[in-house]
Design a protein around this motif. Structure first.
Motif, PDB file in Angstrom:
ATOM      1  N   LEU A   1      14.005  -1.160  -9.430  1.00  0.00           N
ATOM      2  CA  LEU A   1      13.924  -2.364 -10.244  1.00  0.00           C
ATOM      3  C   LEU A   1      13.042  -2.139 -11.471  1.00  0.00           C
ATOM      4  CD1 LEU A   1      14.719  -5.359 -10.504  1.00  0.00           C
ATOM      5  CD2 LEU A   1      12.669  -5.918  -9.175  1.00  0.00           C
ATOM      6  N   PHE A   2      11.966  -1.370 -11.301  1.00  0.00           N
ATOM      7  CA  PHE A   2      11.080  -1.088 -12.427  1.00  0.00           C
ATOM      8  C   PHE A   2      11.588   0.103 -13.234  1.00  0.00           C
ATOM      9  CE2 PHE A   2       8.465  -3.958 -10.182  1.00  0.00           C
ATOM     10  CZ  PHE A   2       7.495  -4.412 -11.052  1.00  0.00           C
ATOM     11  N   ASP A   3      11.864   1.208 -12.560  1.00  0.00           N
ATOM     12  CA  ASP A   3      12.211   2.432 -13.271  1.00  0.00           C
ATOM     13  C   ASP A   3      13.514   2.298 -14.059  1.00  0.00           C
ATOM     14  OD1 ASP A   3       9.931   3.783 -12.469  1.00  0.00           O
ATOM     15  OD2 ASP A   3      10.863   4.560 -10.645  1.00  0.00           O
ATOM     16  N   GLU A   4      14.456   1.469 -13.573  1.00  0.00           N
ATOM     17  CA  GLU A   4      15.696   1.299 -14.327  1.00  0.00           C
ATOM     18  C   GLU A   4      15.453   0.564 -15.645  1.00  0.00           C
ATOM     19  OE1 GLU A   4      18.617  -1.129 -12.419  1.00  0.00           O
ATOM     20  OE2 GLU A   4      17.461  -2.965 -12.626  1.00  0.00           O
ATOM     21  N   ASN A   5      14.324  -0.121 -15.742  1.00  0.00           N
ATOM     22  CA  ASN A   5      13.978  -0.835 -16.965  1.00  0.00           C
ATOM     23  C   ASN A   5      13.034  -0.041 -17.860  1.00  0.00           C
ATOM     24  OD1 ASN A   5      15.236  -3.630 -17.006  1.00  0.00           O
ATOM     25  ND2 ASN A   5      14.441  -3.549 -14.924  1.00  0.00           N
ATOM     26  N   ALA A   6      12.864   1.244 -17.519  1.00  0.00           N
ATOM     27  CA  ALA A   6      12.078   2.133 -18.365  1.00  0.00           C
ATOM     28  C   ALA A   6      12.978   2.978 -19.249  1.00  0.00           C
ATOM     29  CB  ALA A   6      11.198   3.033 -17.510  1.00  0.00           C
TER      30      ALA A   6
ATOM     31  N   ALA B   1       0.821  -1.216   0.000  1.00  0.00           N
ATOM     32  CA  ALA B   1       0.000   0.000   0.000  1.00  0.00           C
ATOM     33  C   ALA B   1       0.854   1.265   0.000  1.00  0.00           C
ATOM     34  CB  ALA B   1      -0.936  -0.018   1.206  1.00  0.00           C
ATOM     35  N   GLY B   2       1.973   1.247   0.735  1.00  0.00           N
ATOM     36  CA  GLY B   2       2.848   2.416   0.767  1.00  0.00           C
ATOM     37  C   GLY B   2       3.438   2.713  -0.593  1.00  0.00           C
ATOM     38  N   TRP B   3       3.795   1.669  -1.313  1.00  0.00           N
ATOM     39  CA  TRP B   3       4.330   1.847  -2.667  1.00  0.00           C
ATOM     40  C   TRP B   3       3.241   2.407  -3.580  1.00  0.00           C
ATOM     41  CZ3 TRP B   3       6.123  -2.770  -6.234  1.00  0.00           C
ATOM     42  CH2 TRP B   3       6.675  -2.254  -7.422  1.00  0.00           C
TER      43      TRP B   3
ATOM     44  N   ARG C   1       8.313  -2.717 -21.663  1.00  0.00           N
ATOM     45  CA  ARG C   1       6.941  -2.689 -21.147  1.00  0.00           C
ATOM     46  C   ARG C   1       6.790  -1.637 -20.056  1.00  0.00           C
ATOM     47  NH1 ARG C   1       2.746  -7.407 -20.333  1.00  0.00           N
ATOM     48  NH2 ARG C   1       2.726  -8.343 -22.391  1.00  0.00           N
ATOM     49  N   ILE C   2       7.832  -1.434 -19.268  1.00  0.00           N
ATOM     50  CA  ILE C   2       7.772  -0.440 -18.201  1.00  0.00           C
ATOM     51  C   ILE C   2       7.706   0.957 -18.793  1.00  0.00           C
ATOM     52  CG2 ILE C   2       8.963   0.518 -16.200  1.00  0.00           C
ATOM     53  CD1 ILE C   2       9.695  -3.018 -17.161  1.00  0.00           C
ATOM     54  N   ALA C   3       8.503   1.182 -19.862  1.00  0.00           N
ATOM     55  CA  ALA C   3       8.472   2.481 -20.530  1.00  0.00           C
ATOM     56  C   ALA C   3       7.085   2.756 -21.107  1.00  0.00           C
ATOM     57  CB  ALA C   3       9.522   2.528 -21.634  1.00  0.00           C
ATOM     58  N   LYS C   4       6.490   1.737 -21.722  1.00  0.00           N
ATOM     59  CA  LYS C   4       5.177   1.908 -22.337  1.00  0.00           C
ATOM     60  C   LYS C   4       4.086   2.164 -21.304  1.00  0.00           C
ATOM     61  CE  LYS C   4       5.794  -0.679 -26.649  1.00  0.00           C
ATOM     62  NZ  LYS C   4       5.332  -1.815 -27.479  1.00  0.00           N
ATOM     63  N   ALA C   5       4.297   1.725 -20.067  1.00  0.00           N
ATOM     64  CA  ALA C   5       3.294   1.928 -19.026  1.00  0.00           C
ATOM     65  C   ALA C   5       3.109   3.408 -18.713  1.00  0.00           C
ATOM     66  CB  ALA C   5       3.680   1.168 -17.763  1.00  0.00           C
ATOM     67  N   GLY C   6       4.163   4.205 -18.938  1.00  0.00           N
ATOM     68  CA  GLY C   6       4.066   5.636 -18.700  1.00  0.00           C
ATOM     69  C   GLY C   6       3.922   5.996 -17.242  1.00  0.00           C
ATOM     70  N   ILE C   7       4.386   5.110 -16.356  1.00  0.00           N
ATOM     71  CA  ILE C   7       4.248   5.320 -14.913  1.00  0.00           C
ATOM     72  C   ILE C   7       5.633   5.447 -14.290  1.00  0.00           C
ATOM     73  CG2 ILE C   7       3.550   4.250 -12.725  1.00  0.00           C
ATOM     74  CD1 ILE C   7       1.335   2.819 -14.270  1.00  0.00           C
ATOM     75  N   VAL C   8       5.813   6.410 -13.406  1.00  0.00           N
ATOM     76  CA  VAL C   8       7.011   6.440 -12.575  1.00  0.00           C
ATOM     77  C   VAL C   8       6.734   5.540 -11.381  1.00  0.00           C
ATOM     78  CG1 VAL C   8       8.568   7.847 -11.200  1.00  0.00           C
ATOM     79  CG2 VAL C   8       7.599   8.779 -13.309  1.00  0.00           C
ATOM     80  N   PHE C   9       7.396   4.395 -11.336  1.00  0.00           N
ATOM     81  CA  PHE C   9       7.094   3.400 -10.315  1.00  0.00           C
ATOM     82  C   PHE C   9       7.725   3.721  -8.953  1.00  0.00           C
ATOM     83  CE2 PHE C   9       5.869   0.778 -13.934  1.00  0.00           C
ATOM     84  CZ  PHE C   9       4.839  -0.006 -13.407  1.00  0.00           C
ATOM     85  N   HIS C  10       8.644   4.688  -8.918  1.00  0.00           N
ATOM     86  CA  HIS C  10       9.348   4.995  -7.667  1.00  0.00           C
ATOM     87  C   HIS C  10       9.981   3.749  -7.069  1.00  0.00           C
ATOM     88  CE1 HIS C  10       7.887   9.161  -7.376  1.00  0.00           C
ATOM     89  NE2 HIS C  10       6.768   8.698  -7.889  1.00  0.00           N
TER      90      HIS C  10
END
Length: 398
Positions: free
Chosen positions: A326-331, A143-145, A314-323
């Motif tokens: 692990l995710f954002d480095e793959n955007a 939830a915090g994330w 896929r992370i780049a296409k999501a258009g979301i900053v995941f904060h």
């Protein structure tokens, strides 16, 4: 099978690729307890002989940072070092459930104490991972994330985004990742054949040239251990990466994504390199914790990784900053200061740490990925054959 069960199955079977009779060390924050339990169940179902849980807890860590001495926070424990060595000797696999439930938990505390860690323990775990232990890191929704990403604790929405990024929305996520791994591996082999001597990143606020070592090998997708068992160190992964010459990095980078370092959010970070060393850092928020981390050890100011990620991620296409690193480095393309990868040079896994260091790889107890990619970024490589375009305006063109 529900989303959490799919997540656990992917991490166990495609990530760490747990084998019958193998032990597993499962590291997690207490915020991920429910998910950790499902991962442990999946590991046992895959034939694990024993799952060793190792939990961290943010509020307990805050208490330690608030009251324990800096020396205590930095001191390695003999029993912890012995435990890591036993995991390595017994051939354990490692699963880490990442995902910071509260990046503001350490606000107001001394950055040097926040960044402090038992350096020998961190180095011992890296040696174990690079010495035969299969490992996998996956970010566990909480939830915090979700609050960080969406401004509200919408856990269902976060699971949907994570599920898309991790390909949990496909009929067979394990098979999907095997295919994606093969694609990234093929990109790595094309780069290997070019025998590049340097790589340059140019974008808004970024112009960095990094030297590469002779015999550099690019890795994409998964790895294969000494027994021939394939695994995915990171899920998701959309990158092709290697480790550079630690003495050759000149220029400046401007982060295009925020990063969480030692539990603290860092935004607007600009880093300057000269002769392979970070000589200056500025940031809109969190600069003190960055500066504190860069004092961890002699290698913390030098690069341990350069990577290539394009907008087809896929992370780049999501258009979301995941904060979440692990995710954002793959955007987008990223670099990391700190520890190098031993498999980044021919025969590196069989070399001693001293020999790898002599060749030019970096050694550190930290490894911090920061994203510099996105729209407008261009990456070129230079080798014996001249200059070659790799990425133009965030699109893979090689």
């Amino acid at each position: 099978m529900g989303m959490i069960e799919q997540f656990a199955d992917l991490v166990v079977r495609a990530g760490a690729n747990v084998q019958p009779g193998q032990g597993v060390v499962l590291r997690s924050d207490t915020a991920h307890l429910q998910i950790a339990r499902v991962v442990a169940e999946a590991a046992y179902a895959a034939g694990a002989s024993w799952v060793e849980p190792v939990f961290n807890d943010g509020p307990l860590r805050r208490s330690a940072v608030s009251h324990a001495s800096l020396e205590t926070l930095s001191t390695s424990r003999g029993w912890a070092l012995a435990r890591i060595e036993e995991w390595r000797e017994q051939g354990f696999a490692s699963i880490l459930l990442a995902g910071d439930p509260d990046p503001h938990l350490f606000d107001g505390l001394d950055p040097a104490r926040v960044a402090a860690q038992p350096v020998e323990e961190a180095q011992a775990m890296r040696r174990a991972m690079f010495g035969g232990m299969r490992w996998s890191i996956a970010a566990a929704p909480n939830a915090g994330w979700a609050q960080q990403v969406f401004g509200e604790p919408d856990l269902d929405r976060l699971w949907e985004a994570v599920g898309t990024a991790m390909r949990l929305d496909t009929a067979d996520p394990v098979a999907e990742w095997q295919q994606r791994s093969a694609t990234l591996g093929a990109r790595g082999r094309v780069l290997d054949a070019l025998e590049l001597t340097e790589i340059r990143y140019v974008g808004e606020g970024t112009d960095l040239t990094v030297g590469l070592l002779p015999g550099t090998r690019w890795t994409g997708g998964g790895l294969v251990d000494e027994a021939g068992v394939p695994y995915l160190p990171n899920i998701p992964t959309e990158e092709v990466f290697t480790s550079p010459d630690r003495s050759k990095a000149d220029g400046v980078i401007r982060l295009t994504k925020p990063v969480v370092i030692a539990g603290q959010l860092v935004t607007g970070l600009v880093v300057t390199f000269s002769g392979g060393v970070i000589v200056d850092v500025t940031a809109s928020e969190g600069v003190d914790v960055v500066r504190a981390q860069l004092e961890t050890d002699p290698g913390s100011r030098r690069l341990g990784e350069v990577s290539l990620v394009d907008k087809e991620s896929r992370i780049a296409k999501a258009g979301i900053v995941f904060h979440n690193t692990l995710f954002d480095e793959n955007a987008g393309c990223h670099v990391a200061w700190g520890q190098s990868f031993p498999f980044a040079v021919d025969g590196g896994m069989a070399m001693t740490p001293a020999r790898r260091f002599e060749l030019g790889l970096n050694e550190s107890s930290v490894h911090t990925d920061v994203v510099i990619g996105g729209a407008g970024l261009t990456v070129t490589g230079r080798g014996a054959g001249g200059t070659v375009d790799i990425i133009k305006d965030d699109e893979w063109v090689l």
